[in-house]
Design a protein around this motif. Structure first.
Motif, PDB file in Angstrom:
ATOM      1  N   GLN A 140      51.358 -12.728  -1.662  1.00 33.45           N
ATOM      2  CA  GLN A 140      51.195 -11.625  -2.540  1.00 33.45           C
ATOM      3  C   GLN A 140      49.652 -11.289  -2.622  1.00 33.45           C
ATOM      4  OE1 GLN A 140      52.552 -12.767  -6.383  1.00 33.45           O
ATOM      5  NE2 GLN A 140      54.760 -12.401  -5.870  1.00 33.45           N
ATOM      6  N   HIS A 141      48.825 -12.031  -2.446  1.00 31.08           N
ATOM      7  CA  HIS A 141      47.499 -11.750  -2.113  1.00 31.08           C
ATOM      8  C   HIS A 141      46.813 -10.889  -1.120  1.00 31.08           C
ATOM      9  CE1 HIS A 141      46.082 -13.762  -5.810  1.00 31.08           C
ATOM     10  NE2 HIS A 141      46.736 -14.969  -5.341  1.00 31.08           N
ATOM     11  N   HIS A 142      47.852 -10.904  -0.181  1.00 27.85           N
ATOM     12  CA  HIS A 142      47.495 -10.147   1.237  1.00 27.85           C
ATOM     13  C   HIS A 142      48.304  -9.050   1.558  1.00 27.85           C
ATOM     14  CE1 HIS A 142      45.347 -13.827   2.633  1.00 27.85           C
ATOM     15  NE2 HIS A 142      46.475 -14.725   2.116  1.00 27.85           N
ATOM     16  N   ILE A 143      49.097  -8.509   0.247  1.00 29.21           N
ATOM     17  CA  ILE A 143      49.463  -7.128   0.349  1.00 29.21           C
ATOM     18  C   ILE A 143      48.400  -6.129   0.316  1.00 29.21           C
ATOM     19  CG2 ILE A 143      50.905  -5.276  -0.834  1.00 29.21           C
ATOM     20  CD1 ILE A 143      52.556  -7.771  -2.079  1.00 29.21           C
ATOM     21  N   PRO A 144      48.370  -5.065   1.486  1.00 27.45           N
ATOM     22  CA  PRO A 144      47.216  -4.242   1.453  1.00 27.45           C
ATOM     23  C   PRO A 144      47.061  -3.701   0.048  1.00 27.45           C
ATOM     24  CG  PRO A 144      48.608  -4.080   3.261  1.00 27.45           C
ATOM     25  CD  PRO A 144      49.201  -4.929   2.373  1.00 27.45           C
ATOM     26  N   GLN A 145      45.592  -3.422  -0.191  1.00 25.75           N
ATOM     27  CA  GLN A 145      45.232  -2.817  -1.529  1.00 25.75           C
ATOM     28  C   GLN A 145      45.814  -1.247  -1.500  1.00 25.75           C
ATOM     29  OE1 GLN A 145      43.275  -3.957  -4.301  1.00 25.75           O
ATOM     30  NE2 GLN A 145      43.981  -5.926  -3.658  1.00 25.75           N
ATOM     31  N   SER A 146      45.674  -0.641  -0.186  1.00 30.39           N
ATOM     32  CA  SER A 146      46.057   0.643  -0.335  1.00 30.39           C
ATOM     33  C   SER A 146      47.572   0.924  -0.624  1.00 30.39           C
ATOM     34  CB  SER A 146      46.025   1.344   1.001  1.00 30.39           C
ATOM     35  OG  SER A 146      47.033   0.727   1.963  1.00 30.39           O
ATOM     36  N   ILE A 147      48.487  -0.097  -0.632  1.00 29.20           N
ATOM     37  CA  ILE A 147      50.048  -0.200  -1.118  1.00 29.20           C
ATOM     38  C   ILE A 147      49.990  -0.763  -2.632  1.00 29.20           C
ATOM     39  CG2 ILE A 147      52.032  -1.045  -0.746  1.00 29.20           C
ATOM     40  CD1 ILE A 147      51.421  -0.997   2.270  1.00 29.20           C
ATOM     41  N   SER A 148      49.289  -1.725  -3.030  1.00 29.06           N
ATOM     42  CA  SER A 148      49.392  -2.560  -3.970  1.00 29.06           C
ATOM     43  C   SER A 148      48.164  -2.916  -4.826  1.00 29.06           C
ATOM     44  CB  SER A 148      50.320  -3.740  -3.950  1.00 29.06           C
ATOM     45  OG  SER A 148      50.478  -4.298  -5.266  1.00 29.06           O
ATOM     46  N   ASN A 149      47.617  -2.661  -5.965  1.00 29.77           N
ATOM     47  CA  ASN A 149      46.688  -3.164  -6.641  1.00 29.77           C
ATOM     48  C   ASN A 149      46.954  -4.101  -7.717  1.00 29.77           C
ATOM     49  OD1 ASN A 149      47.379  -1.223  -8.404  1.00 29.77           O
ATOM     50  ND2 ASN A 149      45.406  -0.373  -8.454  1.00 29.77           N
ATOM     51  N   LYS A 150      48.470  -4.513  -7.744  1.00 25.62           N
ATOM     52  CA  LYS A 150      48.997  -5.131  -8.786  1.00 25.62           C
ATOM     53  C   LYS A 150      48.387  -6.709  -8.857  1.00 25.62           C
ATOM     54  CE  LYS A 150      53.051  -2.292  -9.049  1.00 25.62           C
ATOM     55  NZ  LYS A 150      52.843  -1.517  -9.977  1.00 25.62           N
ATOM     56  N   LYS A 151      48.324  -7.293  -9.985  1.00 23.76           N
ATOM     57  CA  LYS A 151      47.772  -8.466 -10.269  1.00 23.76           C
ATOM     58  C   LYS A 151      48.891  -9.478  -9.862  1.00 23.76           C
ATOM     59  CE  LYS A 151      44.587  -7.159 -14.007  1.00 23.76           C
ATOM     60  NZ  LYS A 151      44.355  -6.891 -15.465  1.00 23.76           N
ATOM     61  N   THR A 152      48.512 -10.765  -9.309  1.00 21.44           N
ATOM     62  CA  THR A 152      49.081 -11.966  -8.873  1.00 21.44           C
ATOM     63  C   THR A 152      48.603 -13.047  -9.755  1.00 21.44           C
ATOM     64  OG1 THR A 152      47.777 -12.450  -7.039  1.00 21.44           O
ATOM     65  CG2 THR A 152      49.600 -11.140  -6.597  1.00 21.44           C
ATOM     66  N   HIS A 153      49.554 -13.593 -10.207  1.00 25.92           N
ATOM     67  CA  HIS A 153      49.062 -14.887 -11.205  1.00 25.92           C
ATOM     68  C   HIS A 153      49.445 -16.306 -10.541  1.00 25.92           C
ATOM     69  CE1 HIS A 153      47.861 -11.934 -14.122  1.00 25.92           C
ATOM     70  NE2 HIS A 153      49.404 -11.350 -14.087  1.00 25.92           N
ATOM     71  N   LEU A 154      50.021 -16.398  -9.289  1.00 31.09           N
ATOM     72  CA  LEU A 154      50.435 -17.730  -8.749  1.00 31.09           C
ATOM     73  C   LEU A 154      51.458 -18.582  -9.786  1.00 31.09           C
ATOM     74  CD1 LEU A 154      47.115 -18.463  -6.997  1.00 31.09           C
ATOM     75  CD2 LEU A 154      49.146 -17.501  -6.067  1.00 31.09           C
ATOM     76  N   ILE A 155      51.919 -17.946 -10.471  1.00 26.51           N
ATOM     77  CA  ILE A 155      53.073 -18.934 -11.660  1.00 26.51           C
ATOM     78  C   ILE A 155      54.354 -18.654 -10.941  1.00 26.51           C
ATOM     79  CG2 ILE A 155      54.115 -18.743 -13.916  1.00 26.51           C
ATOM     80  CD1 ILE A 155      51.311 -17.103 -14.824  1.00 26.51           C
ATOM     81  N   ASN A 156      54.798 -20.006 -10.758  1.00 27.49           N
ATOM     82  CA  ASN A 156      56.130 -20.086  -9.991  1.00 27.49           C
ATOM     83  C   ASN A 156      57.003 -19.884 -11.028  1.00 27.49           C
ATOM     84  OD1 ASN A 156      58.501 -20.968  -8.830  1.00 27.49           O
ATOM     85  ND2 ASN A 156      57.284 -22.349  -7.306  1.00 27.49           N
ATOM     86  N   SER A 157      57.911 -18.870 -11.177  1.00 25.92           N
ATOM     87  CA  SER A 157      58.821 -18.596 -11.856  1.00 25.92           C
ATOM     88  C   SER A 157      60.091 -18.120 -11.357  1.00 25.92           C
ATOM     89  CB  SER A 157      58.492 -17.325 -12.940  1.00 25.92           C
ATOM     90  OG  SER A 157      59.300 -17.362 -14.008  1.00 25.92           O
ATOM     91  N   PHE A 158      60.345 -18.919 -10.142  1.00 20.35           N
ATOM     92  CA  PHE A 158      61.616 -18.626  -9.342  1.00 20.35           C
ATOM     93  C   PHE A 158      62.646 -19.480 -10.177  1.00 20.35           C
ATOM     94  CE2 PHE A 158      58.470 -17.807  -6.460  1.00 20.35           C
ATOM     95  CZ  PHE A 158      59.042 -16.439  -5.731  1.00 20.35           C
ATOM     96  N   LYS A 159      63.961 -19.160 -10.500  1.00 19.47           N
ATOM     97  CA  LYS A 159      64.889 -19.856 -11.193  1.00 19.47           C
ATOM     98  C   LYS A 159      66.300 -19.562 -10.277  1.00 19.47           C
ATOM     99  CE  LYS A 159      62.364 -21.005 -14.632  1.00 19.47           C
ATOM    100  NZ  LYS A 159      62.589 -20.612 -15.885  1.00 19.47           N
ATOM    101  N   THR A 160      67.105 -20.650 -10.368  1.00 22.48           N
ATOM    102  CA  THR A 160      68.298 -20.533  -9.932  1.00 22.48           C
ATOM    103  C   THR A 160      69.147 -20.037 -10.907  1.00 22.48           C
ATOM    104  OG1 THR A 160      68.314 -22.523  -8.290  1.00 22.48           O
ATOM    105  CG2 THR A 160      70.421 -21.898  -8.895  1.00 22.48           C
TER     106      THR A 160
END
Length: 318
Positions: A140-160
């Motif tokens: 998520q940190h490597h998405i081009p800044q021209s496309i996204s400046n949204k913050k990433t928090h590295l919190i794993n909240s994937f759920k089955t």
């Protein structure tokens, strides 16, 4: 107002992920079950003559409050500036360009497929799901800044999802819960679906509401990943999307590409087809219809379309 809600989402997504990510099961699904039972109780009471108007009024108030919370946490994000306007070119996709890209992604899929694990039947299997999830958050940190400046928090909240068996019969691969910021996925899916579906739902966690834009962000997350399982799932999704875009104009080309799948890819494709055939029925038709209405009511083209993702893909690749 849209800008205000974008900034509000940035604050609440961090809080929600922090609050619910540590729970080992889907807190959002439990919330949906409780809300469903609560609403069912009021609906039943509405059919009783005594105090019918009173319970009907309460039911309407509850539904409006829930709808307001939904719009506050998520709904207004459908009005964000479309990603297509952030790209340097905004040309309409052509079948010829899609064909060229499909040939490239066929080669990529063949190459990456050799790097992943198989089960005893020669079908691709996810070997390290936690590793894929960690990689998605990192990419998520490597998405081009021209496309996204949204913050990433590295919190794993994937759920089955607790509704995974129902999802298999509904055609739903995953979903984002706007009340808990959890990325839900169907763990019973073929492994070809799971990594990219997780990347797609993580795009929703970032704040991309439109489905085809979430596909595009998922593509950006997975296409240059160091994890071969995530990369193969992304490349395979991209190839299938291109073929679905092309098939209406040139079905012979699509058949040619599928004939040239590697033996490993053909086994994966056959397993997907068997899984889908096993779970088809009226339930899937109903969810497809309601999902299509939901998408169209939220500034989107509907569920049966790949054109916007292809728009984004071809313009980005150009």
């Amino acid at each position: 107002m849209v800008s205000f809600f974008e900034h509000f989402f940035e604050m609440q997504k961090w809080f929600h992920q922090l609050a619910f990510s540590w729970i080992p099961f889907s807190a959002g699904d439990v919330l949906y079950i409780i809300l469903g039972l609560f609403l069912l109780y009021y609906i039943i009471r509405c059919f009783q003559k005594k105090k019918r108007k009173q319970y009907l009024l309460k039911l309407m108030i509850i539904i409006n409050i829930l709808y307001f919370i939904y719009q506050l946490n998520w709904g207004m994000l459908y009005f964000q500036t479309p990603i297509i306007q952030k790209l340097s070119t905004q040309e309409k996709p052509t079948v010829d360009n899609a064909k060229k890209l499909a040939i490239q992604y066929l080669k990529k899929c063949k190459s990456t497929r050799k790097l992943v694990k198989e089960d005893g039947n020669g079908i691709f299997v996810v070997n390290d799901l936690k590793g894929i999830q960690t990689e998605i958050l990192s990419q998520q940190h490597h998405i081009p800044q021209s496309i996204s400046n949204k913050k990433t928090h590295l919190i794993n909240s994937f759920k089955t999802s607790l509704f995974k068996d129902i999802m298999s019969y509904s055609g739903i691969l995953g979903y984002y819960n706007p009340f808990t910021a959890e990325a839900q996925y169907n763990s019973t899916l073929p492994s070809t679906f799971i990594p990219f579906t997780s990347a797609h739902e993580s795009a929703h966690q970032l704040g991309f509401a439109r489905e085809q834009e979430a596909n595009f962000i998922g593509y950006l997350i997975g296409i240059n990943s160091r994890n071969p399982e995530l990369r193969y799932s992304t490349e395979y999704f991209t190839l299938k999307s291109l073929l679905k875009f092309i098939v209406g104009e040139d079905p012979a080309f699509v058949k040619y590409i599928i004939r040239n799948y590697s033996p490993e890819m053909k086994r994966d494709r056959l397993y997907e087809k068997v899984f889908v055939a096993r779970h088809q029925g009226a339930f899937e038709d109903f969810f497809g219809f309601t999902n299509n209405l939901f998408l169209k009511s939220n500034q989107q083209e509907g569920s049966i379309t790949y054109s916007y993702f292809i728009d984004l893909l071809l313009n980005y690749e150009k």
